[in-house]
Design an enzyme around this catalytic site. Structure first.
Site, PDB file in Angstrom:
ATOM      1  N   LYS A  70       0.826  -1.224   0.000  1.00 52.58           N
ATOM      2  CA  LYS A  70       0.000   0.000   0.000  1.00 52.58           C
ATOM      3  C   LYS A  70       0.854   1.264   0.000  1.00 52.58           C
ATOM      4  CE  LYS A  70      -4.062  -1.966   2.153  1.00 52.58           C
ATOM      5  NZ  LYS A  70      -4.877  -2.111   3.334  1.00 52.58           N
ATOM      6  N   SER A  76      -7.601   7.605   6.941  1.00 50.68           N
ATOM      7  CA  SER A  76      -6.204   8.046   7.043  1.00 50.68           C
ATOM      8  C   SER A  76      -5.807   8.811   5.785  1.00 50.68           C
ATOM      9  CB  SER A  76      -5.279   6.839   7.218  1.00 50.68           C
ATOM     10  OG  SER A  76      -5.580   6.162   8.412  1.00 50.68           O
TER      11      SER A  76
END
Ligand code: ADP
Length: 169
Positions: free
Chosen positions: A41, A128
Site C-alpha cells: 500500500k 487516514s
C-alpha cells in the site's frame, strides 16, 4: 481473559480508529492493535513510525497494546492465539470489502471470527488518506487526529518536500 486483535495499516492512526478502540475495550479485557507492514500500500510512514504514533495516541488505554506484523493477519492471530478480530465499519462503502476480507480470513483459519464496530457519526467519513491529503494541503485537523499525529504528518510532508504551503492573501 477475552482478547481481540485490531489489525490495520494505521497510516496514521486517526480518531476514527481510536473510537473503535474505545468501543472494543468495553467488550474485551485486552485489545492488541496490530500494525501491518502493508508495503504493497506504500504507506507514508514506516511500520515503526506507525507503531510509535499508535503508542503515543493510546497512552490513556491501559488494556491496549500495540504490535506489528508482516504477512497475513490470520497468521499473526494464530501466533498470539487471539482468534477474534475487530474491524471498523464506516459508510456502506466499507461493507463489501470488509465482508470479503472477513470471509477470506475465516476461510484461511476457521477459528477466526470478525467483529465489526461502528465509530461515532462524526468519524463516519474519516480515513487516514483523507487526513493525509488535508494536512498536506495546509489544513488543520485537530478534530480528527491527535496533536502528535498531526505534527508527524506535517513533518513528514515537509521532509519529503511535498508540503503545499496554504496561500495567504
Ligand atoms: P486497512 O488498510 O487494513 O483497511 P486501516 O488502518 O485503513 O487499515 O483501517 C483499519 C480498520 O479500521 C478498517 O476496518 C477500517 O474500516 C477501520 N477504520 C478506519 N477509519 C475508521 C473510521 N473513521 N471509523 C471506523 N472505522 C475506521
Amino acid at each position: 481473559m477475552k482478547k481481540a486483535l485490531y489489525p490495520g495499516t494505521f497510516d496514521p492512526i486517526t480518531k476514527g480508529h481510536l473510537e473503535i478502540v474505545r468501543n472494543a475495550v468495553r467488550i474485551f479485557d485486552e485489545v492488541i492493535i496490530a500494525v501491518a507492514e502493508a508495503s504493497e500500500k506504500k504507506p507514508l510512514f514506516s511500520i515503526d513510525e506507525r507503531v510509535q504514533l499508535c503508542k503515543e495516541s493510546l497512552t490513556s488505554f491501559p488494556k491496549v497494546r500495540v504490535a506489528k506484523f508482516t504477512g497475513l493477519a490470520v497468521d499473526f492471530a494464530e501466533d498470539i492465539h487471539t482468534y477474534t478480530m475487530i474491524r471498523g465499519l464506516r459508510a456502506v462503502s466499507d461493507f463489501e470489502y470488509e465482508l470479503s476480507l472477513a470471509l477470506m480470513n475465516k476461510n484461511l483459519n476457521p477459528k477466526i471470527d470478525t467483529i465489526f464496530l461502528l465509530p461515532d457519526s462524526d468519524y463516519l467519513y474519516l480515513s487516514s488518506s483523507m487526513v493525509k491529503q488535508v494536512i498536506q494541503l495546509g489544513g488543520s485537523l485537530s478534530k480528527f487526529v491527535s496533536p502528535n499525529v498531526e505534527q508527524a504528518v506535517l513533518r513528514k510532508y515537509k521532509t519529503l518536500g511535498e508540503y503545499h504551503e496554504p496561500k495567504k492573501d
